[in-house]
Design a protein around this motif. Sequence first.
Motif, PDB file in Angstrom:
ATOM      1  N   SER A 107      11.268 -13.062  12.405  1.00 61.51           N
ATOM      2  CA  SER A 107      11.734 -11.878  11.691  1.00 61.51           C
ATOM      3  C   SER A 107      11.661 -12.097  10.194  1.00 61.51           C
ATOM      4  N   TYR A 108      11.718 -11.012   9.489  1.00 64.20           N
ATOM      5  CA  TYR A 108      11.813 -11.107   8.041  1.00 64.20           C
ATOM      6  C   TYR A 108      13.231 -11.556   7.686  1.00 64.20           C
ATOM      7  N   PRO A 109      13.390 -12.314   6.605  1.00 64.54           N
ATOM      8  CA  PRO A 109      14.745 -12.715   6.196  1.00 64.54           C
ATOM      9  C   PRO A 109      15.645 -11.489   6.006  1.00 64.54           C
ATOM     10  N   LYS A 110      16.893 -11.628   6.421  1.00 65.73           N
ATOM     11  CA  LYS A 110      17.929 -10.597   6.257  1.00 65.73           C
ATOM     12  C   LYS A 110      17.594  -9.296   6.998  1.00 65.73           C
ATOM     13  N   SER A 111      16.900  -9.410   8.128  1.00 64.64           N
ATOM     14  CA  SER A 111      16.515  -8.208   8.868  1.00 64.64           C
ATOM     15  C   SER A 111      17.190  -8.130  10.237  1.00 64.64           C
ATOM     16  N   GLY A 112      18.236  -8.908  10.459  1.00 63.56           N
ATOM     17  CA  GLY A 112      18.921  -8.875  11.745  1.00 63.56           C
ATOM     18  C   GLY A 112      18.519 -10.018  12.656  1.00 63.56           C
ATOM     19  N   THR A 113      18.165 -11.152  12.091  1.00 65.47           N
ATOM     20  CA  THR A 113      17.717 -12.291  12.885  1.00 65.47           C
ATOM     21  C   THR A 113      18.790 -12.746  13.862  1.00 65.47           C
ATOM     22  N   THR A 114      20.036 -12.906  13.401  1.00 67.70           N
ATOM     23  CA  THR A 114      21.105 -13.383  14.285  1.00 67.70           C
ATOM     24  C   THR A 114      21.342 -12.378  15.407  1.00 67.70           C
ATOM     25  N   TRP A 115      21.300 -11.123  15.097  1.00 68.21           N
ATOM     26  CA  TRP A 115      21.453 -10.084  16.111  1.00 68.21           C
ATOM     27  C   TRP A 115      20.339 -10.209  17.158  1.00 68.21           C
ATOM     28  N   THR A 116      19.114 -10.391  16.695  1.00 66.96           N
ATOM     29  CA  THR A 116      17.984 -10.546  17.614  1.00 66.96           C
ATOM     30  C   THR A 116      18.147 -11.806  18.457  1.00 66.96           C
ATOM     31  N   GLN A 117      18.629 -12.894  17.856  1.00 61.19           N
ATOM     32  CA  GLN A 117      18.887 -14.121  18.622  1.00 61.19           C
ATOM     33  C   GLN A 117      19.874 -13.834  19.752  1.00 61.19           C
ATOM     34  N   HIS A 118      20.944 -13.089  19.456  1.00 63.49           N
ATOM     35  CA  HIS A 118      21.939 -12.759  20.481  1.00 63.49           C
ATOM     36  C   HIS A 118      21.337 -11.911  21.599  1.00 63.49           C
ATOM     37  N   ILE A 119      20.487 -10.972  21.251  1.00 54.15           N
ATOM     38  CA  ILE A 119      19.842 -10.133  22.271  1.00 54.15           C
ATOM     39  C   ILE A 119      18.985 -10.993  23.191  1.00 54.15           C
ATOM     40  N   VAL A 120      18.156 -11.858  22.607  1.00 59.62           N
ATOM     41  CA  VAL A 120      17.279 -12.724  23.411  1.00 59.62           C
ATOM     42  C   VAL A 120      18.112 -13.650  24.291  1.00 59.62           C
ATOM     43  N   LEU A 121      19.138 -14.268  23.720  1.00 57.10           N
ATOM     44  CA  LEU A 121      19.982 -15.169  24.500  1.00 57.10           C
ATOM     45  C   LEU A 121      20.694 -14.413  25.620  1.00 57.10           C
ATOM     46  N   SER A 122      21.153 -13.205  25.361  1.00 61.44           N
ATOM     47  CA  SER A 122      21.802 -12.395  26.402  1.00 61.44           C
ATOM     48  C   SER A 122      20.835 -12.111  27.559  1.00 61.44           C
ATOM     49  N   LEU A 123      19.588 -11.817  27.234  1.00 59.20           N
ATOM     50  CA  LEU A 123      18.582 -11.577  28.267  1.00 59.20           C
ATOM     51  C   LEU A 123      18.309 -12.840  29.087  1.00 59.20           C
ATOM     52  N   ILE A 124      18.241 -13.984  28.420  1.00 57.42           N
ATOM     53  CA  ILE A 124      17.994 -15.251  29.121  1.00 57.42           C
ATOM     54  C   ILE A 124      19.163 -15.589  30.035  1.00 57.42           C
ATOM     55  N   LYS A 138      11.670 -24.655  28.472  1.00 58.50           N
ATOM     56  CA  LYS A 138      11.540 -23.462  27.658  1.00 58.50           C
ATOM     57  C   LYS A 138      12.252 -23.717  26.334  1.00 58.50           C
ATOM     58  N   LYS A 139      11.561 -23.446  25.250  1.00 60.44           N
ATOM     59  CA  LYS A 139      12.159 -23.546  23.925  1.00 60.44           C
ATOM     60  C   LYS A 139      12.342 -22.138  23.379  1.00 60.44           C
ATOM     61  N   VAL A 140      13.477 -21.888  22.781  1.00 61.73           N
ATOM     62  CA  VAL A 140      13.702 -20.639  22.057  1.00 61.73           C
ATOM     63  C   VAL A 140      13.877 -21.042  20.610  1.00 61.73           C
ATOM     64  N   ILE A 141      12.974 -20.585  19.755  1.00 63.30           N
ATOM     65  CA  ILE A 141      12.955 -21.016  18.370  1.00 63.30           C
ATOM     66  C   ILE A 141      12.929 -19.803  17.467  1.00 63.30           C
ATOM     67  N   THR A 142      13.678 -19.883  16.389  1.00 61.94           N
ATOM     68  CA  THR A 142      13.746 -18.793  15.427  1.00 61.94           C
ATOM     69  C   THR A 142      13.030 -19.200  14.153  1.00 61.94           C
ATOM     70  N   CYS A 143      12.278 -18.294  13.579  1.00 59.40           N
ATOM     71  CA  CYS A 143      11.658 -18.578  12.287  1.00 59.40           C
ATOM     72  C   CYS A 143      11.703 -17.316  11.443  1.00 59.40           C
ATOM     73  N   ASN A 144      12.009 -17.481  10.183  1.00 55.38           N
ATOM     74  CA  ASN A 144      11.938 -16.376   9.233  1.00 55.38           C
ATOM     75  C   ASN A 144      10.615 -16.511   8.520  1.00 55.38           C
ATOM     76  N   SER A 145       9.786 -15.508   8.634  1.00 52.12           N
ATOM     77  CA  SER A 145       8.461 -15.600   8.058  1.00 52.12           C
ATOM     78  C   SER A 145       7.992 -14.219   7.634  1.00 52.12           C
ATOM     79  N   TYR A 146       7.249 -14.190   6.558  1.00 55.83           N
ATOM     80  CA  TYR A 146       6.660 -12.931   6.138  1.00 55.83           C
ATOM     81  C   TYR A 146       5.337 -12.688   6.845  1.00 55.83           C
TER      82      TYR A 146
END
Length: 134
Positions: free
Chosen positions: A54-71, A1-9
Amino acid sequence: KKVITCNSYDTSALHTTKTMASFPPMPLLPITSPETIDACKSLPLQPSDIFICSYPKSGTTWTQHIVLSLIIADRRYRFQKENESIKATSNQNITDYHDIDYVHVSDFAPFFEIDAHWDLENKRLAESVRANHD
């Protein structure tokens, strides 16, 4: 399983059968090269892969923490259930649970489009990134 983050419009590329090549060019950060974008296009995906987009500066790190906490919670639950099953059927010693090791959430959910996260010579994620993924 890969968990990957990308900032994209435009994250629609992850939900359609279109190829990344069919989308218009996007501005690249200085830490991203066209070679990395080409490598991103050829990354083999598994059904269990998770993309945090996520969009840049929209809480990406926070979302990463939520996903990692769930995993992590899921892994703990599965470990507990497996050990309960083993304990119920045998007298085997139960191994200790080990959480996912990381210093920063980006160690586990790295940004997809950053040069440093790729082995561009082989067009694959860098060993340091692959080491944190199942």
